[in-house]
Design a protein around this motif. Structure first.
Motif, PDB file in Angstrom:
ATOM      1  N   ILE A  43      -1.336 -20.331   9.554  1.00 35.19           N
ATOM      2  CA  ILE A  43      -2.164 -19.872   8.441  1.00 35.19           C
ATOM      3  C   ILE A  43      -3.385 -19.148   8.987  1.00 35.19           C
ATOM      4  N   ASP A  44      -3.963 -19.673  10.063  1.00 33.35           N
ATOM      5  CA  ASP A  44      -5.137 -19.028  10.668  1.00 33.35           C
ATOM      6  C   ASP A  44      -4.824 -17.601  11.115  1.00 33.35           C
ATOM      7  N   GLU A  45      -3.647 -17.372  11.666  1.00 34.03           N
ATOM      8  CA  GLU A  45      -3.266 -16.027  12.099  1.00 34.03           C
ATOM      9  C   GLU A  45      -3.143 -15.086  10.909  1.00 34.03           C
ATOM     10  N   VAL A  46      -2.598 -15.595   9.810  1.00 33.28           N
ATOM     11  CA  VAL A  46      -2.482 -14.777   8.599  1.00 33.28           C
ATOM     12  C   VAL A  46      -3.870 -14.455   8.058  1.00 33.28           C
ATOM     13  N   VAL A  47      -4.748 -15.459   8.019  1.00 34.45           N
ATOM     14  CA  VAL A  47      -6.112 -15.243   7.531  1.00 34.45           C
ATOM     15  C   VAL A  47      -6.818 -14.182   8.382  1.00 34.45           C
ATOM     16  N   LYS A  48      -6.667 -14.264   9.697  1.00 37.72           N
ATOM     17  CA  LYS A  48      -7.295 -13.268  10.576  1.00 37.72           C
ATOM     18  C   LYS A  48      -6.759 -11.872  10.302  1.00 37.72           C
ATOM     19  N   ALA A  49      -5.456 -11.764  10.075  1.00 34.35           N
ATOM     20  CA  ALA A  49      -4.873 -10.457   9.773  1.00 34.35           C
ATOM     21  C   ALA A  49      -5.452  -9.895   8.479  1.00 34.35           C
ATOM     22  N   VAL A  50      -5.606 -10.758   7.474  1.00 39.11           N
ATOM     23  CA  VAL A  50      -6.178 -10.325   6.196  1.00 39.11           C
ATOM     24  C   VAL A  50      -7.636  -9.914   6.391  1.00 39.11           C
ATOM     25  N   GLU A  51      -8.381 -10.691   7.142  1.00 41.82           N
ATOM     26  CA  GLU A  51      -9.781 -10.354   7.413  1.00 41.82           C
ATOM     27  C   GLU A  51      -9.904  -9.035   8.172  1.00 41.82           C
ATOM     28  N   ASN A  52      -8.865  -8.695   8.942  1.00 41.48           N
ATOM     29  CA  ASN A  52      -8.862  -7.439   9.702  1.00 41.48           C
ATOM     30  C   ASN A  52      -8.261  -6.274   8.919  1.00 41.48           C
ATOM     31  N   GLY A  53      -8.035  -6.479   7.619  1.00 37.46           N
ATOM     32  CA  GLY A  53      -7.625  -5.366   6.772  1.00 37.46           C
ATOM     33  C   GLY A  53      -6.214  -5.393   6.221  1.00 37.46           C
ATOM     34  N   ALA A  54      -5.395  -6.351   6.617  1.00 41.06           N
ATOM     35  CA  ALA A  54      -4.042  -6.445   6.066  1.00 41.06           C
ATOM     36  C   ALA A  54      -4.156  -6.936   4.622  1.00 41.06           C
ATOM     37  N   ASP A  55      -3.965  -6.033   3.661  1.00 39.71           N
ATOM     38  CA  ASP A  55      -4.189  -6.392   2.255  1.00 39.71           C
ATOM     39  C   ASP A  55      -2.907  -6.469   1.440  1.00 39.71           C
ATOM     40  N   THR A  56      -1.760  -6.438   2.106  1.00 40.48           N
ATOM     41  CA  THR A  56      -0.474  -6.652   1.438  1.00 40.48           C
ATOM     42  C   THR A  56       0.380  -7.566   2.312  1.00 40.48           C
ATOM     43  N   VAL A  57       1.396  -8.152   1.713  1.00 40.74           N
ATOM     44  CA  VAL A  57       2.313  -9.007   2.461  1.00 40.74           C
ATOM     45  C   VAL A  57       2.971  -8.208   3.586  1.00 40.74           C
ATOM     46  N   GLU A  58       3.308  -6.968   3.299  1.00 40.31           N
ATOM     47  CA  GLU A  58       3.966  -6.121   4.302  1.00 40.31           C
ATOM     48  C   GLU A  58       3.046  -5.856   5.496  1.00 40.31           C
ATOM     49  N   LYS A  59       1.768  -5.595   5.225  1.00 40.82           N
ATOM     50  CA  LYS A  59       0.813  -5.343   6.308  1.00 40.82           C
ATOM     51  C   LYS A  59       0.585  -6.601   7.144  1.00 40.82           C
ATOM     52  N   VAL A  60       0.555  -7.759   6.489  1.00 38.95           N
ATOM     53  CA  VAL A  60       0.437  -9.016   7.229  1.00 38.95           C
ATOM     54  C   VAL A  60       1.672  -9.183   8.124  1.00 38.95           C
ATOM     55  N   GLY A  61       2.832  -8.827   7.606  1.00 38.66           N
ATOM     56  CA  GLY A  61       4.057  -8.898   8.393  1.00 38.66           C
ATOM     57  C   GLY A  61       4.020  -7.985   9.604  1.00 38.66           C
ATOM     58  N   GLU A  62       3.482  -6.793   9.422  1.00 33.88           N
ATOM     59  CA  GLU A  62       3.354  -5.858  10.541  1.00 33.88           C
ATOM     60  C   GLU A  62       2.413  -6.413  11.612  1.00 33.88           C
ATOM     61  N   ALA A  63       1.344  -7.061  11.173  1.00 32.49           N
ATOM     62  CA  ALA A  63       0.337  -7.567  12.106  1.00 32.49           C
ATOM     63  C   ALA A  63       0.754  -8.864  12.789  1.00 32.49           C
ATOM     64  N   THR A  64       1.520  -9.712  12.072  1.00 31.09           N
ATOM     65  CA  THR A  64       1.797 -11.062  12.590  1.00 31.09           C
ATOM     66  C   THR A  64       3.274 -11.413  12.689  1.00 31.09           C
ATOM     67  N   ALA A  66       4.797 -12.574  10.196  1.00 32.36           N
ATOM     68  CA  ALA A  66       4.993 -13.532   9.110  1.00 32.36           C
ATOM     69  C   ALA A  66       5.628 -12.823   7.917  1.00 32.36           C
ATOM     70  N   GLY A  67       6.596 -13.479   7.303  1.00 38.77           N
ATOM     71  CA  GLY A  67       7.253 -12.907   6.132  1.00 38.77           C
ATOM     72  C   GLY A  67       8.375 -11.942   6.456  1.00 38.77           C
ATOM     73  N   THR A  68       8.689 -11.772   7.737  1.00 38.31           N
ATOM     74  CA  THR A  68       9.733 -10.820   8.118  1.00 38.31           C
ATOM     75  C   THR A  68      11.057 -11.495   8.447  1.00 38.31           C
ATOM     76  N   GLY A  69      11.101 -12.818   8.282  1.00 45.08           N
ATOM     77  CA  GLY A  69      12.334 -13.565   8.513  1.00 45.08           C
ATOM     78  C   GLY A  69      13.032 -13.811   7.184  1.00 45.08           C
TER      79      GLY A  69
END
Length: 85
Positions: A43-64, A66-69
Motif C-alpha cells: 500500500i505504501d508503494e501505491v501511495v508513493k506513486a499517487v503522491e508522485n503524480g499517478a492519478d489513475t489505476v493505469e498510471k499506478v500500474g505503470e509505476a508499480t 500493481a493492478g497488472t495481474g
C-alpha cells in the motif's frame, strides 16, 4: 474509507476463523499491507506513486506493476487515489 472497512472485515473474518493470538494477528496485518498480492506491491508503494503524480489505476500500474495481474486490487488502488486527492 473503503480500505479501512476492507481491513476491518478481513480481521473480523480471521477472528471468526479462530485467529486469537497477537502473532496470528500480526500475520494478518502483514497481509493487509499488500495492495497487490500478484505483484507483491505494498500500500505504501501505491501511495508513493499517487503522491508522485499517478492519478489513475493505469498510471499506478505503470509505476508499480500493481493492478497488472489479476486485477482484483484495482478497487483498493482506486480508493487510495480518491483518498489522496
Amino acid at each position: 474509507m473503503g480500505l479501512e472497512k476492507e481491513k476491518y472485515l478481513k480481521i473480523r473474518k480471521a477472528q471468526a476463523q479462530g485467529v486469537r493470538t497477537v502473532e496470528e494477528l500480526k500475520e494478518i496485518e502483514s497481509l493487509l499491507r499488500n495492495a497487490c498480492a500478484c505483484k507483491n506491491v505494498t500500500i505504501d508503494e501505491v501511495v508513493k506513486a499517487v503522491e508522485n503524480g499517478a492519478d489513475t489505476v493505469e498510471k499506478v500500474g505503470e509505476a508499480t506493476k500493481a493492478g497488472t495481474g489479476c486485477g482484483r486490487c484495482k478497487g483498493i488502488i482506486s480508493d487510495i487515489i480518491e483518498n489522496k486527492r
